[in-house]
Design a protein around this motif. Structure first.
Motif, PDB file in Angstrom:
ATOM      1  N   LYS A  81     -69.737 -74.101 -18.355  1.00  0.00           N
ATOM      2  CA  LYS A  81     -70.050 -73.677 -16.994  1.00  0.00           C
ATOM      3  C   LYS A  81     -68.698 -73.427 -16.164  1.00  0.00           C
ATOM      4  CE  LYS A  81     -72.567 -74.899 -12.784  1.00  0.00           C
ATOM      5  NZ  LYS A  81     -73.372 -75.809 -11.887  1.00  0.00           N
ATOM      6  N   GLU A  86     -56.314 -67.404 -12.132  1.00  0.00           N
ATOM      7  CA  GLU A  86     -57.366 -68.667 -12.007  1.00  0.00           C
ATOM      8  C   GLU A  86     -58.662 -68.010 -12.941  1.00  0.00           C
ATOM      9  OE1 GLU A  86     -59.487 -72.090 -11.791  1.00  0.00           O
ATOM     10  OE2 GLU A  86     -57.309 -71.638 -11.466  1.00  0.00           O
ATOM     11  N   ILE A 103     -61.552 -73.477 -20.466  1.00  0.00           N
ATOM     12  CA  ILE A 103     -62.793 -73.947 -20.399  1.00  0.00           C
ATOM     13  C   ILE A 103     -63.704 -73.116 -21.633  1.00  0.00           C
ATOM     14  CG2 ILE A 103     -65.044 -74.175 -19.125  1.00  0.00           C
ATOM     15  CD1 ILE A 103     -63.444 -73.952 -16.664  1.00  0.00           C
ATOM     16  N   ASP A 118     -65.738 -73.042 -13.079  1.00  0.00           N
ATOM     17  CA  ASP A 118     -65.653 -73.944 -11.877  1.00  0.00           C
ATOM     18  C   ASP A 118     -65.499 -73.057 -10.839  1.00  0.00           C
ATOM     19  OD1 ASP A 118     -64.841 -75.644 -10.079  1.00  0.00           O
ATOM     20  OD2 ASP A 118     -63.012 -76.277 -11.046  1.00  0.00           O
ATOM     21  N   TYR A 119     -66.698 -72.565 -10.317  1.00  0.00           N
ATOM     22  CA  TYR A 119     -66.846 -71.664  -8.988  1.00  0.00           C
ATOM     23  C   TYR A 119     -66.041 -72.113  -7.972  1.00  0.00           C
ATOM     24  CZ  TYR A 119     -70.708 -69.822 -11.909  1.00  0.00           C
ATOM     25  OH  TYR A 119     -71.482 -69.324 -12.913  1.00  0.00           O
ATOM     26  N   GLN A 155     -59.468 -69.793 -16.503  1.00  0.00           N
ATOM     27  CA  GLN A 155     -60.844 -70.394 -17.061  1.00  0.00           C
ATOM     28  C   GLN A 155     -61.216 -69.960 -18.189  1.00  0.00           C
ATOM     29  OE1 GLN A 155     -63.803 -71.259 -14.042  1.00  0.00           O
ATOM     30  NE2 GLN A 155     -62.337 -71.540 -12.420  1.00  0.00           N
ATOM     31  N   PRO A 160     -66.062 -66.694 -13.065  1.00  0.00           N
ATOM     32  CA  PRO A 160     -65.586 -67.770 -12.255  1.00  0.00           C
ATOM     33  C   PRO A 160     -65.516 -67.540 -10.810  1.00  0.00           C
ATOM     34  CG  PRO A 160     -64.181 -67.936 -14.300  1.00  0.00           C
ATOM     35  CD  PRO A 160     -65.015 -66.818 -14.314  1.00  0.00           C
ATOM     36  N   LYS A 186     -63.444 -73.591  -7.565  1.00  0.00           N
ATOM     37  CA  LYS A 186     -61.774 -73.623  -7.471  1.00  0.00           C
ATOM     38  C   LYS A 186     -61.669 -71.947  -7.058  1.00  0.00           C
ATOM     39  CE  LYS A 186     -57.586 -74.794  -8.875  1.00  0.00           C
ATOM     40  NZ  LYS A 186     -57.019 -75.500  -7.706  1.00  0.00           N
TER      41      LYS A 186
END
Length: 695
Positions: free
Chosen positions: A561, A544, A552, A563-564, A548, A217, A566
């Motif tokens: 996929k 973070e 996710i 969440d780049y 993820q 991420p 964030k």
């Protein structure tokens, strides 16, 4: 000589024109598949978003300082009031030009990366040319903007307005350039290393996935960081180095005894700048891959071409301007030839520092290989070895600078040191080009990895990127060396301006010693702020990325996929929170010392910050570079290769070295010059107060 002044901005405009032409050629190149464009757009948008938010934050600080200048100007009368108003204008334009130089470098880099990745599919030659031309756009723009800003303002004050002292307002321009550079270096450095450390520790160490893996991420934030740190940050850094060095030499030429008029001594640094910038334009054409396929040699070929052309130009200019100059300091050396020899000394320092830095940071030499070998016994021995390399690396550059200062002073006095510093700028365009080349090729490799391009593409981008690691280290060494000589010139300006007499800054004077100790402490305190800032921001990124991975579904399998955005937002917010305190330290500390303890203490502070700052910057930048390339050396299959215990240890060492080489170390350069320009601007006030605590 006044007629010659009008030709100097034309050389700067020629550089900007050459930069524009190169940019147009790059933008015409193919961008590759839709997936490659999508990744490149995410990097470009993240970088632009950060830069916009960073400069909004910096603008607030700049406005406060502008209002302070206005308040001072309102309490002045006559010519002094006029000079303060124009110093304020100079500050605003110096800050504006510095910000533009950062934007230009980053703007073309984030558009070149995807084109280099696509060109790598056809071989090294085309990819190298694109990558270097992308860097050259930044290099020529930075040098062009710096020369244009300084020469245009000098023309305005000297020729158009006819100031008796046209040099004074230029210090405002220097301060504006230095302040923005400091904030850009600090903010960009915190961003790039927080993202890099966060991505590496969770992705490579904990999850065991490759660098630039799209499942990470933080991978987009990491690629964004390369641009806001090494492109925008270095662009602003070398812009202010160019401007501050030129202005320092001009100021010294005006302040020297029996001068105090606009003479050849005042104008000559600008003449050298014009010659050097034309040499840089020519040098770009010499960067071509030879039959040996050695990429580093191709880049050095451009540096040597620029330096050689500059030397010829400096020889002719020295003779034309000073051939009737009645000034001889070295036995048997005419005044004009002494000044020319001083310029050669400056170019010699540039070449010497580049090779010394390469020795301590390249995988081809013993220091990096010692760090890699130490990794076999764990992270602790890797870190010990890397710190030792950083400390060792201070010796040769310092001895080189000492020898250069001694020779230049022998040839032409204090003015010789100033000319040597200006001569180092002869390759600024090429140095910025080499530095920006690094993030471009790094991003190109990341795009190739994330877009799942064929293995031969990644082999080509890896070859380009491996050289990019060395060029980034080499250019940091150049920036540190030029900052050291520039700082010596600024200190000479301060001493000459106050006219305190011979032996004013005696170490047996407690007041001078107080200032010296405070000045020597400042780079350590400043670096501590930055290292902690990177640690805090990296911690937020790590949490973070872990979140993820947990929450996710399907990330590790490639069906989900990340969440780049964030991760990008987290690093951006953290960097902007952290950049103000260390930036204000550089402005407030010299004012407090000066007003509390007087001009002698402030002079001591300048000596202290130059001495300890130079050592800290060299140790951190070179030590960090050694850690980085030790990891790369292991990843190339040495000492067990990827996945080995030695590799895991080298990743830890590289993580420690990252904020050393890309955050704290490079940020010390503008710190030194901000403190010196603040001292110059307020020297008169501080001298009139005499020190509140001194009775």
């Amino acid at each position: 000589m006044d007629a010659l002044l009008f030709l100097i901005p034309l050389a700067a405009i020629a550089a900007l024109g050459a930069s524009y032409s190169l940019a147009q050629g790059i933008l015409k190149a193919e961008t590759g598949s839709p997936r490659m464009v999508e990744i490149a757009d995410a990097i470009r948008q993240g970088a632009a978003a950060y830069m916009n938010r960073q400069y909004r934050t910096i603008t607030i600080v700049a406005v406060i300082i502008t209002l302070l200048f206005v308040a001072v100007a309102l309490f002045q009368t006559g010519e002094l009031a006029t000079q303060w108003w124009w110093t304020t204008v100079g500050f605003v334009f110096g800050a504006l030009f510095s910000a533009i130089s950062g934007y230009v470098g980053m703007g073309i880099a984030v558009r070149t990366n995807v084109r280099v990745a696509h060109a790598a599919g056809s071989g090294l030659v085309g990819a190298l040319k694109l990558a270097f031309n992308g860097g050259a756009v930044a290099g020529l723009s930075v040098a062009g903007l710096a020369l244009l800003g300084v020469s245009a303002f000098f023309l305005l004050f000297h020729v158009i307005f006819g100031f008796a002292n046209p040099v004074e307002p230029l210090v405002g321009f220097a301060f504006g350039a230095s302040l923005i550079s400091l904030f850009a270096r600090v903010g960009g450095g915190i961003y790039t290393k927080a993202a890099d450390v966060g991505a590496d520790l969770v992705g490579k160490v904990e999850a065991g996935i490759p660098e630039d893996d799209p499942r990470n991420p933080a991978v987009i934030a990491d690629n964004v960081g390369d641009n806001v740190g090494d492109c925008a940050g270095m662009g602003a850094d070398l812009f202010e180095t160019y401007a501050v060095t030129a202005i320092g030499a001009i100021f010294l030429g005006f302040l020297l005894p029996d001068v105090h008029v606009v003479s050849a001594l005042v104008i000559f640094p600008l003449v050298l700048g014009a010659i050097a910038i034309l040499a840089s334009i020519a040098g770009v054409r010499f960067v071509t891959l030879g039959p040996d396929g050695n990429i580093m040699n191709a880049l050095y070929r451009g540096v040597f071409a620029s330096a050689g052309i500059s030397i010829v130009g400096f020889l002719i200019a020295s003779w034309l301007v000073f051939r009737t100059f009645d000034w001889t300091l070295a036995p048997g050396v005419d005044g004009w030839f002494g000044i020319f020899l001083s310029s050669v000394v400056g170019i010699g320092v540039t070449i010497g520092i580049m090779y010394i830095t390469e020795y301590y940071t390249s995988t081809r030499y013993a220091p990096v290989r010692r760090v890699a070998k130490a990794s076999e016994t764990g992270a602790a021995t890797n870190i010990i070895s890397g710190m030792a390399v950083g400390m060792f690396s201070t010796a040769y550059p310092v001895l080189l600078l000492v020898l250069a200062a001694f020779l230049a002073f022998s040839f032409a006095g204090l003015y010789g040191i100033a000319i040597a510093a200006v001569a180092m700028l002869s390759v600024t365009g090429m140095v910025v080009a080499m530095d920006t080349y690094g993030p471009i090729t790094d991003n190109a490799g990341g795009i190739a990895e994330m877009a799942d391009l064929p293995p031969e593409v990644r082999r080509h981008t890896d070859a380009l990127d491996a050289v990019g690691n060395t060029t980034k280290a080499v250019t940091k060494g150049y920036a540190i060396g030029s900052a050291a000589l520039a700082a010596l010139v600024l200190f000479a300006d301060y001493a000459e301006r106050l006219d305190l007499g011979e032996g004013a800054f005696r170490l047996n004077d407690p007041i001078v010693l107080i200032g010296l100790l405070i000045g020597a402490m400042l780079p350590f305190l400043f670096s501590a702020f930055l290292m902690e800032a990177v640690g805090r921001a990296a911690g937020a990124v790590i949490e973070e990325v872990r979140r993820q991975f947990r929450e996710i579904p399907g990330i590790m399998e490639g069906t989900g996929k990340p969440d780049y955005g964030k991760a990008v937002d987290i690093v951006t917010a953290a960097a902007l929170r952290e950049l103000v305190t260390p930036g204000l330290l550089a402005v407030v500390a010299p004012l407090l010392v000066g007003f509390l303890f007087g001009p002698l203490a402030l002079g001591g502070l300048l000596i202290g910050v130059i001495a300890s700052g130079l050592m800290m910057a060299l140790m951190m930048s070179n030590g960090g570079g050694a850690w980085d390339n030790a990891k790369k050396f292991i990843e190339d299959g040495n000492h067990g290769g990827k996945g080995s215990d030695a590799h895991a240890a080298s990743v830890v060492g590289d993580t420690v070295g990252d904020p050393y080489k890309d955050t704290a170390g490079p940020s010390i350069n503008p710190l030194i010059k901000v403190i010196n320009t603040v001292a110059l601007i307020f020297a008169g006030f501080i001298a009139s107060v005499g020190g509140i605590l001194i009775f």
